[in-house]
Design a protein around this motif. Structure first.
Motif, PDB file in Angstrom:
ATOM      1  N   TYR A 232     -11.565   2.932   1.608  1.00  0.00           N
ATOM      2  CA  TYR A 232     -11.109   3.690   2.777  1.00  0.00           C
ATOM      3  C   TYR A 232     -10.596   5.057   2.359  1.00  0.00           C
ATOM      4  CZ  TYR A 232      -9.679  -1.084   4.530  1.00  0.00           C
ATOM      5  OH  TYR A 232      -9.566  -2.399   4.886  1.00  0.00           O
TER       6      TYR A 232
ATOM      7  N   VAL B  47      -4.552  20.178   6.221  1.00  0.00           N
ATOM      8  CA  VAL B  47      -3.249  19.847   6.824  1.00  0.00           C
ATOM      9  C   VAL B  47      -2.998  20.778   8.017  1.00  0.00           C
ATOM     10  CG1 VAL B  47      -0.766  19.686   6.434  1.00  0.00           C
ATOM     11  CG2 VAL B  47      -2.343  18.986   4.623  1.00  0.00           C
TER      12      VAL B  47
ATOM     13  N   ILE C 100       6.543  19.613   7.213  1.00  0.00           N
ATOM     14  CA  ILE C 100       6.395  20.368   5.962  1.00  0.00           C
ATOM     15  C   ILE C 100       4.953  20.248   5.470  1.00  0.00           C
ATOM     16  CG2 ILE C 100       7.176  20.570   3.554  1.00  0.00           C
ATOM     17  CD1 ILE C 100       9.788  19.134   4.506  1.00  0.00           C
TER      18      ILE C 100
ATOM     19  N   CYS D 111      -4.217  21.153   1.718  1.00  0.00           N
ATOM     20  CA  CYS D 111      -5.099  20.081   1.219  1.00  0.00           C
ATOM     21  C   CYS D 111      -6.031  19.570   2.310  1.00  0.00           C
ATOM     22  CB  CYS D 111      -4.270  18.892   0.753  1.00  0.00           C
ATOM     23  SG  CYS D 111      -3.425  19.154  -0.795  1.00  0.00           S
TER      24      CYS D 111
ATOM     25  N   SER E 179      -9.814   1.352  -1.709  1.00  0.00           N
ATOM     26  CA  SER E 179      -9.208   2.606  -1.256  1.00  0.00           C
ATOM     27  C   SER E 179      -9.802   3.781  -2.018  1.00  0.00           C
ATOM     28  CB  SER E 179      -7.703   2.550  -1.545  1.00  0.00           C
ATOM     29  OG  SER E 179      -7.120   3.824  -1.366  1.00  0.00           O
ATOM     30  N   ALA E 180      -9.828   4.929  -1.368  1.00  0.00           N
ATOM     31  CA  ALA E 180     -10.206   6.156  -2.077  1.00  0.00           C
ATOM     32  C   ALA E 180      -9.200   6.473  -3.178  1.00  0.00           C
ATOM     33  CB  ALA E 180     -10.303   7.321  -1.103  1.00  0.00           C
ATOM     34  N   ALA E 181      -8.063   5.769  -3.167  1.00  0.00           N
ATOM     35  CA  ALA E 181      -7.087   5.950  -4.245  1.00  0.00           C
ATOM     36  C   ALA E 181      -7.667   5.555  -5.608  1.00  0.00           C
ATOM     37  CB  ALA E 181      -5.823   5.143  -3.961  1.00  0.00           C
TER      38      ALA E 181
ATOM     39  N   PHE F 293       2.687  20.383   2.343  1.00  0.00           N
ATOM     40  CA  PHE F 293       2.862  20.290   0.890  1.00  0.00           C
ATOM     41  C   PHE F 293       1.889  21.227   0.177  1.00  0.00           C
ATOM     42  CE2 PHE F 293       4.301  15.610   1.517  1.00  0.00           C
ATOM     43  CZ  PHE F 293       5.595  16.025   1.807  1.00  0.00           C
TER      44      PHE F 293
ATOM     45  N   LEU G 160       0.589  11.386   6.962  1.00  0.00           N
ATOM     46  CA  LEU G 160       0.768  12.693   7.595  1.00  0.00           C
ATOM     47  C   LEU G 160       0.993  12.624   9.112  1.00  0.00           C
ATOM     48  CD1 LEU G 160       0.776  15.792   7.397  1.00  0.00           C
ATOM     49  CD2 LEU G 160      -1.726  15.725   7.656  1.00  0.00           C
TER      50      LEU G 160
ATOM     51  N   VAL H  14       2.169   4.191  -1.909  1.00  0.00           N
ATOM     52  CA  VAL H  14       1.939   4.811  -3.217  1.00  0.00           C
ATOM     53  C   VAL H  14       3.264   5.042  -3.953  1.00  0.00           C
ATOM     54  CG1 VAL H  14       1.089   6.890  -4.354  1.00  0.00           C
ATOM     55  CG2 VAL H  14      -0.225   5.870  -2.486  1.00  0.00           C
TER      56      VAL H  14
ATOM     57  N   ILE I 265       4.270  11.048  10.123  1.00  0.00           N
ATOM     58  CA  ILE I 265       5.357  11.872   9.565  1.00  0.00           C
ATOM     59  C   ILE I 265       5.589  13.095  10.467  1.00  0.00           C
ATOM     60  CG2 ILE I 265       5.945  13.474   7.671  1.00  0.00           C
ATOM     61  CD1 ILE I 265       4.727  11.405   5.728  1.00  0.00           C
TER      62      ILE I 265
ATOM     63  N   TYR J 176     -10.150  12.114   7.465  1.00  0.00           N
ATOM     64  CA  TYR J 176      -9.395  11.224   8.361  1.00  0.00           C
ATOM     65  C   TYR J 176     -10.362  10.381   9.167  1.00  0.00           C
ATOM     66  CZ  TYR J 176      -5.513  14.128   6.954  1.00  0.00           C
ATOM     67  OH  TYR J 176      -4.572  14.779   6.189  1.00  0.00           O
TER      68      TYR J 176
ATOM     69  N   LYS K 115       0.793  -1.243   0.000  1.00  0.00           N
ATOM     70  CA  LYS K 115       0.000   0.000   0.000  1.00  0.00           C
ATOM     71  C   LYS K 115       0.819   1.283   0.000  1.00  0.00           C
ATOM     72  CE  LYS K 115      -0.580   0.352   4.964  1.00  0.00           C
ATOM     73  NZ  LYS K 115      -1.436   0.635   6.079  1.00  0.00           N
TER      74      LYS K 115
HETATM   75  N1  UFG Z   1       1.074  16.005   3.744  1.00  0.00           N
HETATM   76  C1  UFG Z   1       1.840  17.116   4.045  1.00  0.00           C
HETATM   77  N2  UFG Z   1       3.096  16.921   4.529  1.00  0.00           N
HETATM   78  C2  UFG Z   1       3.614  15.677   4.743  1.00  0.00           C
HETATM   79  C3  UFG Z   1       2.832  14.551   4.427  1.00  0.00           C
HETATM   80  C4  UFG Z   1       1.557  14.754   3.926  1.00  0.00           C
HETATM   81  O1  UFG Z   1       1.413  18.244   3.871  1.00  0.00           O
HETATM   82  O2  UFG Z   1       4.772  15.583   5.181  1.00  0.00           O
HETATM   83  C5  UFG Z   1      -0.289  16.212   3.249  1.00  0.00           C
HETATM   84  C6  UFG Z   1      -0.536  15.637   1.879  1.00  0.00           C
HETATM   85  O3  UFG Z   1      -0.215  16.560   0.899  1.00  0.00           O
HETATM   86  C7  UFG Z   1      -2.039  15.331   1.952  1.00  0.00           C
HETATM   87  C8  UFG Z   1      -2.278  15.004   3.415  1.00  0.00           C
HETATM   88  O4  UFG Z   1      -1.161  15.509   4.118  1.00  0.00           O
HETATM   89  O5  UFG Z   1      -2.758  16.471   1.643  1.00  0.00           O
HETATM   90  C9  UFG Z   1      -2.386  13.524   3.689  1.00  0.00           C
HETATM   91  O6  UFG Z   1      -1.274  12.875   3.084  1.00  0.00           O
HETATM   92  P1  UFG Z   1      -0.973  11.332   3.271  1.00  0.00           P
HETATM   93  O7  UFG Z   1       0.287  11.048   2.517  1.00  0.00           O
HETATM   94  O8  UFG Z   1      -1.038  10.968   4.706  1.00  0.00           O
HETATM   95  O9  UFG Z   1      -2.229  10.624   2.599  1.00  0.00           O
HETATM   96  P2  UFG Z   1      -2.827  10.717   1.121  1.00  0.00           P
HETATM   97  O10 UFG Z   1      -4.083  11.529   1.209  1.00  0.00           O
HETATM   98  O11 UFG Z   1      -1.841  11.120   0.126  1.00  0.00           O
HETATM   99  O12 UFG Z   1      -3.146   9.177   0.844  1.00  0.00           O
HETATM  100  C10 UFG Z   1      -3.838   8.366   1.774  1.00  0.00           C
HETATM  101  C11 UFG Z   1      -3.228   6.980   1.808  1.00  0.00           C
HETATM  102  C12 UFG Z   1      -3.394   6.305   0.478  1.00  0.00           C
HETATM  103  C13 UFG Z   1      -4.833   6.328   0.090  1.00  0.00           C
HETATM  104  C14 UFG Z   1      -5.405   7.712   0.139  1.00  0.00           C
HETATM  105  C15 UFG Z   1      -6.871   7.648  -0.108  1.00  0.00           C
HETATM  106  O13 UFG Z   1      -1.852   7.057   2.122  1.00  0.00           O
HETATM  107  O14 UFG Z   1      -2.963   4.967   0.585  1.00  0.00           O
HETATM  108  O15 UFG Z   1      -5.177   8.292   1.412  1.00  0.00           O
HETATM  109  O16 UFG Z   1      -7.491   8.844   0.166  1.00  0.00           O
HETATM  110  F1  UFG Z   1      -4.955   5.843  -1.140  1.00  0.00           F
END
Ligand code: UFG
Length: 324
Positions: free
Chosen positions: A171, A259, A205, A218, A117-119, A207, A190, A79, A193, A222, A77
């Motif tokens: 999810y 965020v 950070i 963004c 997944s919502a992916a 993003f 997030l 990405v 991290i 959650y 899982k």
């Molecule tokens: N983000 C930051 N800084 C970081 C990490 C993340 O600003 O250091 C932001 C991302 O840009 C995003 C949000 O936090 O807006 C959440 O990021 P995640 O990487 O935690 O999660 P994603 O939304 O990218 O993806 C998650 C799961 C995927 C799934 C997806 C479905 O990791 O497996 O949700 O919505 F597919």
């Protein structure tokens, strides 16, 4: 009658296993322990350590147990890794579900709950602020999301051919812990991290702060992993008692958090002051991804009950336990 839970030693799977066991179900867990951890499972849970790619072993599990339903959580899982190694993701995620569904067919097992997944939605082309419904077109933008969608395509086809009944749970952003020992051990999302950065005395950070959202960062939906576990039990009971064919169901809260809002909650819960670094946008990030959750309520009678504070508090407790 026994439920087979694949990926039951994983972060989400272990929550599902614990809940199913405490509600009196017979279980067998299948996990290759590539990212799962066997100590997450209580001693009275039977664990078969095998990969889904070994179809002889998978069939043996069905031969040796009276399996009435399968909750399929085992998958790769990450990405980013999926972008580097798409062939591996196809082999593991698509090959895995293919073997599993074939074994179910051979053994006449019909009830199937699939971790999607919502992916699968990718960067949905919806009006700003609109919620993502299950009718929103699926257009994954990375191999991980594509393999999750492939799993839906195959299970839908097998449902249409009369073989199985499927609830595919899409999810949204899963976080938190049901109890500290079951927390997410990996630092890919997030919340962990940010904990990791704070622990190292660094600032997290963000993003991008120039999205057209209320505060520029963004927005995601959650959902607490314990609520997600509840949804799995409700989904299996739904599949057992009805004939849904193939039904995809969003699993989220219906509430977005930015965020910056997540960071503010982390600051509040941990007591560590946060002054984030504003970074570049991350490629492929949609501005907002929030679930329309009417279908889960209607079909499963399920809705989330734990809020962002509960998510962050439980995740922090788990983090402190794992990083003593
Ligand atoms: N983000 C930051 N800084 C970081 C990490 C993340 O600003 O250091 C932001 C991302 O840009 C995003 C949000 O936090 O807006 C959440 O990021 P995640 O990487 O935690 O999660 P994603 O939304 O990218 O993806 C998650 C799961 C995927 C799934 C997806 C479905 O990791 O497996 O949700 O919505 F597919």
């Amino acid at each position: 009658m026994t439920w087979l839970i694949t990926g039951g030693a994983g972060y989400i799977g272990a929550h599902v296993v614990e809940l199913a066991k405490s509600s009196g179900r017979n279980l067998v867990v299948l996990d290759d322990l590539s990212s799962g951890i066997s100590s997450r499972l209580r001693n009275d849970i039977e664990l078969v350590e095998t990969t889904l790619l070994d179809s002889a072993s998978v069939n043996r599990v069905f031969d040796e147990h009276k399996i009435s339903g399968v909750l399929h959580l085992a998958a790769k899982k990450r990405v980013g890794e999926s972008v580097e190694r798409p062939d591996y993701y196809w082999q593991e995620n698509v090959g895995g579900i293919q073997n599993l569904l074939s074994a179910m067919k051979t053994h006449g097992v019909k009830n199937f709950v699939y971790s999607s997944s919502a992916a699968v939605y990718g960067q949905p082309d919806v009006l700003f602020g609109a919620l993502i419904t299950e009718e929103t077109p699926c257009a994954p933008i990375n191999p991980y999301g594509a393999t999750k969608l492939e799993g839906e395509v195959l299970s839908r086809a097998m449902a249409e051919s009369g073989g199985i009944k499927v609830a595919a749970l899409r999810y949204f952003n899963v976080a938190g812990a049901g109890r500290a020992e079951l927390g997410d051990q990996y630092i890919f999302n997030l919340v962990p991290i940010v904990f990791d950065a704070l622990e190292r005395g660094e600032q997290p950070i963000v993003f991008g702060n120039d999205y057209s959202t209320s505060d520029g960062s963004c927005i995601r939906d959650y959902v607490h992993v314990q609520d997600l576990a509840d949804a799995h039990i409700a989904a299996m009971e739904f599949v057992e008692k009805s004939d849904p064919g193939f039904t995809a169901i969003n699993i989220g809260t219906g509430q977005g958090a930015s965020v910056f809002e997540v960071l503010a909650m982390i600051q509040d819960v941990t007591g560590i002051s946060i002054d984030p670094i504003i970074g570049e946008r991350r490629k492929g990030d949609p501005a907002a991804l929030v679930a329309d959750v009417r279908l889960s309520k209607e079909l499963l009678g399920w809705q989330s009950s734990r809020d962002l504070r509960a998510i962050v508090t439980s995740a922090w407790d788990a983090w402190k336990l794992g990083h003593k």
